[in-house]
Design an enzyme around this catalytic site. Sequence first.
Site, short mmCIF file in Angstrom:
data_model
loop_
_atom_site.label_atom_id
_atom_site.label_comp_id
_atom_site.label_asym_id
_atom_site.label_seq_id
_atom_site.Cartn_x
_atom_site.Cartn_y
_atom_site.Cartn_z
N GLY A 152 59.17 -84.48 9.29
CA GLY A 152 58.90 -83.76 10.53
C GLY A 152 57.41 -83.79 10.83
N ARG B 294 62.04 -60.06 23.16
CA ARG B 294 63.01 -61.03 23.67
C ARG B 294 64.46 -60.60 23.51
NH1 ARG B 294 60.01 -66.59 21.71
NH2 ARG B 294 58.38 -66.42 23.30
#
Lengths: 655, 257
Positions: free
Chosen positions: A58, A349
Amino acid sequence: MFSDSEAEARITDSRRRSDTPPDGAPSGPLASKWTRHKDTSKLISPANRRKYTIIVVGSGLAGAAAAATLSEQGYNVKCFCYQDSPRRAHSIAAQGGINAAKNYHNDGDSVHRLFYETIKGGDFRAREANVHRLAEVSALIIDQCVAQGVPFAREYGGLLANRSFGGTQVSRTFYAAGQTGQQLLLGAYQALSKEISNGGVKMYSRTEMLDLVTVDGHAKGVVVRDMVTGKISSHAGDAVLLCTGGYGNVFYLSTNAKGCNVTATWRAHKRGAYFANPCYTQIHPTCIPVSGAYQSKLTLMSESLRNDGRCWVPKRKEDCGKPPASIAEEDRDYYLERKYPSFGNLAPRDIASRAAKEQCDDGRGVGPGGLGVYLDFADSIKRLGRKAIEERYGNLFQMYEQITGENAYEQPMRIFPAVHYTMGGLWVDYNLMSNIPGLHVLGEANFSDHGANRLGASALMQGLADGYFVIPATLPNYLATQKPGAVSERDADFKRVEAEVNERTSKLLSINGKRSADSFHRELGLLIWDKCGMARTKEGLTEALRKIPALREEFWSNLRVPGSGDQFNPQLELAGRVADFLEFGELLCNDALQREESCGGHFRSEYQDEGEARRDDDQFSYVAAWEYTGDLSRPKLHKEWLEYQEVHFSTRSYR
Amino acid sequence: MAVQKTSLDLTLKIWRQAGPDAAGRFETHEAKGIPDSASFLEMLDIVNERIITEGGDPVAFDHDCREGICGMCSLVINGMPHGPNRGVTTCQLHMRSFRSGDTIWIEPFRANAFPVIRDLAVDRRAFDRIVQAGGYVSVRTGSAPEANGLPVPKQDADAAFTAAACIGCGACVAACKNASAMLFVSAKVTHLNLLPQGKPEAQKRALSMVRAMDAEGFGNCTNQYECEAVCPKSISADYIRKLNRDYRNSSLADIAG
């Protein structure tokens, strides 16, 4: 300062014994743990570092930062990414900003405040020592990025600008318009490029990790597929770092890039790594609503918009179809301001998402299918002028217009929650090492620091903290126990895993059924969104757990993958990823089923008080770390009970 | 809110090429009933889904974030990199920009330095190698001074940010008749050379990035500004002028030793 009711419920029950490996954080006062850990960590001498090979999978913020920094220190690094360039990792899409406890606004911010807000924002389900460390290194990240030439927003005096974000009452978010992730990733990518040029990092782009290789129980390499030639090969090293992001695409529709997948972490899980808290998934409140069945992804509108935008729906159902401008002020329900007066539109959120869902469930949603709420900038434009709004969010308004054909300067945006980030991930200790020695997990891929809910502008902070500052200090603790270069790709363990990967690839290609991998992915995503999305029930989860294995079975008997394995074949790549999502989805639902409480992003409809999450600290203040047993339907649960030294459990209230 | 629900019937002429050395050709596909609110890539998804169900060979194309920031999607659409609309990537182009009955020509980004991998996907690693030649500030992790220790005038910071908005997609190269990468290189050089942090290596950066660009086989700039016209991030060709100045100064300094 905080509106918490300090209903203390400290856990003292000594019967709660963790059966995960020790977290490895030093004892003693919380605020000095990281310093003490660094002081007592092992070191590898500069002359010996080049003898070690570190495999980094990654190249997002965590991966690129780790690869660059370890190479600067003298290690050999091999870095892999599935994109055509490391610069394209999905960190690039983060919009709003990065938190740091710099207190440049002199508004009462501090390391302790950032630490506490992160723990509280995570609904008291994160590990105290890790979060404190994150807050401590946050300021160093900004220094580092500025030195790299990251063009953060600045004030007229030439110093760095800040803004506020959901879940906080201070201004600590650094940003570069709505492209903060892009600029931070380019900083890390450029640092990585510098090290590739210096010869310390060998970069493998368009190369996908398909399995982890363990030797005598230690992670010693990976098996990868060259996505251009189709060649499957092994890479041996002295430690493996997975920096492969989250699993949001298990829902099919998410704000993740199309290529984001769970394969690397899932393969590691099947080789023995514990998967922790998969049910903690973050549904972001401000995304562009779905427009049709062909939809391939959802687009986020940065949470920073809630600094200047007000969320509302019509008070009356019959007004929902009317043009928003024709609805009088007194007929609008600014539901976040009504429900959470002290945080208003800046509620965290999870809370803002559920509130939007509540309004839509109540039949007061707007737009197609009633699945949307307004985010209105009219007041801010009146107060600050259109130019100021354009300067702050110009690119977001432009993006919104591209997708919807609507001008948000003239009419309110329509938004709806969408899957955005996953707090769960592979279990790691304080050194970021999983229960497989040598396997380290960074960034969104680990279960880490966000507990049950991540605050805005904290993902970039964590990815870079792990990559630039944590792993370079903690990795030597493992490396020092290892003789460098002890294994080779020619060893039998590598050959065996390579053969298994080849076999799986051939199998995917030979089913020759009728359905595309994408069609299975869509079906799985709809099921998971429906039963394990914003609100979950025992009944729904049980149903999902019945349907997923059946869908998996159909996948393996009715999948069609065109083309061959020895060519550039995006359908084959997708099929492999969907196969893993079909297994992972079951673990996700199992985790959501066992957690009989509501906390953060995990909301079980049975456990609520009038729409507010009801946490159960007595029963569930643990990290759920799942072990693969060989039977996908019977994973084994290990518990790490969270012990808090400084923080007291309290009801998370933003009212 | 009235949402138009119209659909399009299109004829697609799609470039098919089995590999870098294989001969390519256009293949015709009828795409019927495409919703006008779908994105261009979602239109290709629909076409591919039909091809797969019918047992055919789906079209390979690059894409990832599908929100205009990763730079992975490419495609030359009716002769224009990223299609007919200004300031957007292919993934942000929506079918409402086309009309039913249209014929759409879809090709890869073409340049010697961007060999075709398969169909519409090309290899753009040459851009990475140009950045590796000097598109960075040589600062080691941990050695950075306090972030506010060095004020940067707002106009410089804003200008550097505007240049840094480049997503490295390569549309500038695909649009240029010379396949020049000057817009890409100039944007990176401008971003870093404008900031005090990038000044110590400014001369070397301009020189080595331009040399790397030449070595990769990109062509020269002849001031046609096609690059600026197709850039999805509206990067200004003015940066090329600035790069030329930096390059000239660096070359002279280099010759002078």
